[in-house]
Design a protein around this motif. Structure first.
Motif, PDB file in Angstrom:
ATOM      1  N   SER A 125      14.479  69.981  51.395  1.00  0.00           N
ATOM      2  CA  SER A 125      15.034  68.643  51.228  1.00  0.00           C
ATOM      3  C   SER A 125      13.996  67.536  51.389  1.00  0.00           C
ATOM      4  O   SER A 125      14.200  66.419  50.899  1.00  0.00           O
ATOM      5  N   TYR A 126      12.904  67.831  52.085  1.00  0.00           N
ATOM      6  CA  TYR A 126      11.872  66.824  52.351  1.00  0.00           C
ATOM      7  C   TYR A 126      10.552  67.254  51.718  1.00  0.00           C
ATOM      8  O   TYR A 126      10.275  68.442  51.544  1.00  0.00           O
TER       9      TYR A 126
ATOM     10  N   ARG B   8       9.711  61.753  50.844  1.00  0.00           N
ATOM     11  CA  ARG B   8      10.711  61.973  51.895  1.00  0.00           C
ATOM     12  C   ARG B   8      10.057  62.772  53.013  1.00  0.00           C
ATOM     13  O   ARG B   8       9.541  63.878  52.787  1.00  0.00           O
TER      14      ARG B   8
ATOM     15  N   ASN C 107      21.653  65.866  56.056  1.00  0.00           N
ATOM     16  CA  ASN C 107      22.055  66.239  54.703  1.00  0.00           C
ATOM     17  C   ASN C 107      21.269  67.424  54.147  1.00  0.00           C
ATOM     18  O   ASN C 107      20.885  67.461  52.987  1.00  0.00           O
ATOM     19  N   THR C 108      20.995  68.397  55.006  1.00  0.00           N
ATOM     20  CA  THR C 108      20.467  69.672  54.524  1.00  0.00           C
ATOM     21  C   THR C 108      21.631  70.650  54.496  1.00  0.00           C
ATOM     22  O   THR C 108      22.730  70.352  54.924  1.00  0.00           O
TER      23      THR C 108
END
Length: 561
Positions: free
Chosen positions: A288-289, A253, A556-557
């Motif tokens: 998140s990534y 991601r 979407n964090t």
């Protein structure tokens, strides 16, 4: 007319009796330097120098220009000599035009520009015209030895000349911030009123045939930027994706930030590190990534498709085993680079990636009026002034000056642009990176058509937009970081007159969400539209908590201040 020699005699300033020229001591040789001359220090009395804009970060502007080969010769101040309302020494009333003439002796192969500043309002002065006048015999040449060594001939030189139309200031009404009629500066006028500081900057003026801008932009180093942590000094430029740690056992991601015109990743997005909301966004994105990266690229000498092809080559060098999932944030012109990657390059590429969410912030999706060649002078003046204002915004928001790296990143392409304006001839083909943003130009027309294999309407794309209008009150204005001279012009509607449409001072507001409208649009899933407001202009989007929160929600964090 009176005349003053500076820089060891290589810089000569001739001025009308209504003005005084004050050389600046070393401690005041920066935009933020403050100094006051005592009466009689230059043979005149009662003159003080302009204060410049406040903040320790101001030195970074000249440092950034120096890094781009624009070397400061010697600054000086132009100050009205007579008290407002009285006649000058020549019997002329205040407000009557006069010419300040500047002559600079330089070696062959060098040229110069002047950066003028009035209380935080910056505007560029180009040479009066091509001048091959040899430097006078025996005159020192800026940047060369004062005398030739035994057996050597003196270095050949030429004179670069400037003319600055100046008019003494008249008294402003008592309770007014400024009188719009008094300030006719920079992008919105042809002459200077009142006190102004002049920075004479010289540079190597090697003229090359063909693509001049490519030569001038050669020192900008493209690559991927690892946006690691919340300190821009720790962000690292690497060549390609092979140097980015990523998982091999699942789809990686990646969050990719693409900066705008004139700027680098640090310049466009570095302000995220200065606020709680911005740091929260970066921290949440890191969780998140697998990688948060930027893409530094040449924004002037290459069009967005060329940039996208370069970006692709840096991504495709890495065989990940699984197609990576990439979300993008495209700021300003970076939106066109992101779209070029998604719509032109990836559909037919051998290296595959799954493009997810794309956020456009102040993007030039349908171009900007300032990209038109007739508006380039206004573009560079306005942009330079907004960089200074952004530095002040950071100082107001954080209580600390903006990092020099951020200011340097914001100004990364200005040096090449200024040199181009001085050196370009009628045979030059222009600036591809700007031509691509002309609203009715072929690039904008083509990308807003339907490309084979491009995403279809209904994809999760998002838009942040603003229509900036200053707010003036009795004794103050909003936003406070803008200089009063610029506020007066904006309040008088001059930005809208220049661009002809609503705008954030750089990009047409309607352009920001105008994606494939001739084909029916339908690409914008959600938007954050600030509407008409006196807070959000083109260079301060990422200082705004609402922008950081919107990006966090769209991506979407869980970023929160």
């Amino acid at each position: 007319m009176p005349s003053l020699e500076l820089a060891g005699g290589s810089l000569r300033v001739t001025y009308p009796p209504s003005y005084v020229v004050l050389p600046q001591p070393p401690e005041a040789a920066r935009p933020g330097g403050r100094a006051t001359r005592t009466p009689g220090s230059s043979g005149h009395s009662g003159a003080s120098v302009p204060a410049g804009f406040a903040g320790d970060d101001s030195d970074a502007m000249l440092d950034a220009f120096s890094a781009q080969g624009l070397e400061l010769v010697e600054p000086f101040d132009l100050v009205p000599a007579a008290a407002a309302g009285s006649a000058d020494a020549g019997g002329r009333p205040p407000g009557r035009p006069g010419k300040v003439r500047v002559a600079l002796d330089l070696p062959e192969g060098q040229n110069a520009v002047i950066l003028l500043e009035q209380d935080g309002f910056f505007f560029w002065q180009l040479p009066a015209g091509p001048d091959q006048t040899p430097a006078g015999p025996g005159r020192p040449i800026a940047g060369s030895p004062q005398s030739a060594a035994p057996g050597e001939s003196p270095q050949a030189g030429h004179v670069v000349r400037f003319e600055i139309d100046v008019r003494p200031a008249k008294p402003a009404p008592p309770a007014a911030i400024t009188d719009p009629a008094r300030h006719v500066l920079g992008p919105f006028g042809d002459y200077v009123i009142g006190q102004v500081r002049a920075y004479v900057l010289k540079f190597a003026a090697r003229v090359v045939p063909g693509a001049l801008m490519s030569f001038l932009e050669r020192d900008l180093h493209p690559g991927l930027v690892l946006m690691t942590g919340t300190d821009v000094t720790h962000w690292l430029l690497v060549d390609n994706l092979a140097q980015v740690p990523l998982p091999q056992d699942r789809p990686a991601r990646i969050l990719l930030f693409v900066p705008g015109t004139f700027t680098t990743t640090v310049g466009s997005y570095g302000v995220l590190t200065t606020t709680a909301a911005g740091r929260a966004l970066l921290t949440a994105a890191a969780g998140s990534y697998d990688a948060v990266i930027g893409f530094d690229h040449r924004t002037l000498s290459r069009d967005p498709l060329e940039n996208a092809m370069d970006l692709y080559s840096r991504l495709a060098v890495r065989d990940l085993g699984f197609p990576p999932a990439i979300d993008l944030v495209g700021y300003s012109r970076g939106g066109l680079v992101a779209r070029s990657l998604i719509e032109y390059v990836l559909p037919s590429a051998a290296w595959h990636a799954d493009i997810g969410k794309v956020a456009f912030v102040g993007a030039t999706n349908a171009g900007t009026q300032l990209a038109e060649p007739d508006n380039w002078g206004a573009f560079i003046d306005l942009y330079t002034t907004l960089v200074a204002a952004t530095a002040r915004s950071v100082a107001f928001a954080t209580g600390a000056p903006a990092a020099a790296e951020i200011i340097e990143g914001l100004l990364a392409g200005i040096g090449a642009f200024v040199k181009f304006l001085v050196l370009a001839t009628v045979t030059d083909k222009g600036i591809p990176g700007l031509a691509a943003m002309e609203p009715d130009g072929p690039f904008i027309t083509a990308i807003n058509g339907t490309q084979p294999g491009q995403p279809v309407a209904g994809t999760p794309w998002y838009v942040v937009s603003s229509d900036f209008e200053v707010t003036r009150m009795d004794d103050r204005h909003q936003p406070p970081e803008l200089p009063p001279e610029l506020v007066a012009k904006l309040a008088d509607g001059l930005a809208d007159q220049l661009m002809g449409v609503q705008n954030d001072l750089i990009v047409d507001t309607a352009s920001m969400g105008a994606i494939d409208l001739p084909s029916g649009g339908g690409f914008v899933k959600d938007s954050l539209a600030f509407g008409t407001n006196g807070v959000v202009h083109h260079l301060n989007y990422f200082i705004q908590p609402r922008v950081c929160d919107a990006l966090a929600n769209w991506l979407n964090t869980a970023a929160r201040p």
